[in-house]
Design a protein around this motif. Structure first.
Motif: not given
Length: 192
Positions: A23-29, A92-100, A105-109, A152-156
């Motif tokens: 539940d902690s957003p920092h730990l999730r990030n 990078l594509f795969a890493g960004v997808f997983v992180a997003a 909720d804080q995917a951009g960060f 883009n794929l993660s947001q879709r």
């Protein structure tokens, strides 16, 4: 801790699976960034391994000797270097997808931190191992479309999941409302 329902691609009978994220957003990030980096490294290593299988380094080259590595890079065929650029882009594509996905909720960060760390690793590699100019430029340039494509794929996908969740909730609410209406109609008829 609420589970997040994710699609289950690897088990045919399973349509979704529960993933418990803190539940902690920092730990999730932190988890999202670390898992994104792990996936990036695995993808880069796998694609580069395929590239090394297709274009093996010359026999007798000591990969620990910087001079021999520099000469190998200077004499490497272009397709062998293109495998490395493709590995960076796909990683990078795969890493960004997983992180997003995990840092929804804080995917951009999460994606920004992951992208900066990945970019610093690429630049560090380019500085340590001199390579042709086109390779250096291509290695940096590929990161921009690869990162945006993963985002883009993660947001879709996230928007699709949100729509499905909202649609399911609305359907459940409508069914509940219909059931209440039927009960009220039944009571009205018995009263009359």
């Amino acid at each position: 801790m609420q589970p997040r329902r994710l699609p289950c691609f690897y088990v045919p009978e399973c349509k979704t699976m529960d993933v418990y994220l803190p539940d902690s957003p920092h730990l999730r990030n932190v988890i999202a960034i670390l898992l994104g980096l792990m996936v990036s490294v695995i993808v880069v290593g796998t694609v580069e391994m395929v590239g090394h299988a297709a274009y093996p380094p010359p026999a007798g080259v000591d990969l620990e000797d910087p001079e021999q590595v520099q000469e190998m890079m200077a004499n490497a065929p272009a397709p062998a270097l293109l495998f490395v650029i493709a590995a960076w882009g796909l990683g990078l594509f795969a890493g960004v997808f997983v992180a997003a996905i995990l840092g929804a909720d804080q995917a951009g960060f999460c994606v920004s931190v992951l992208s900066l760390v990945f970019l610093s690793m690429v630049v560090m590699m380019l500085v340590q191992i001199p390579s042709p100019a086109w390779f250096s430029v291509g290695g940096i340039v590929i990161l921009v479309p690869a990162g945006f494509a993963g985002w883009n794929l993660s947001q879709r996908l996230l928007n699709s999941w949100r729509f499905q969740r909202e649609h399911a909730a609305a359907s459940t609410e409508a069914e509940h409302h219909n059931a209440e209406s039927i009960e009220e109609d039944g009571q009205d008829r018995t009263d009359a």
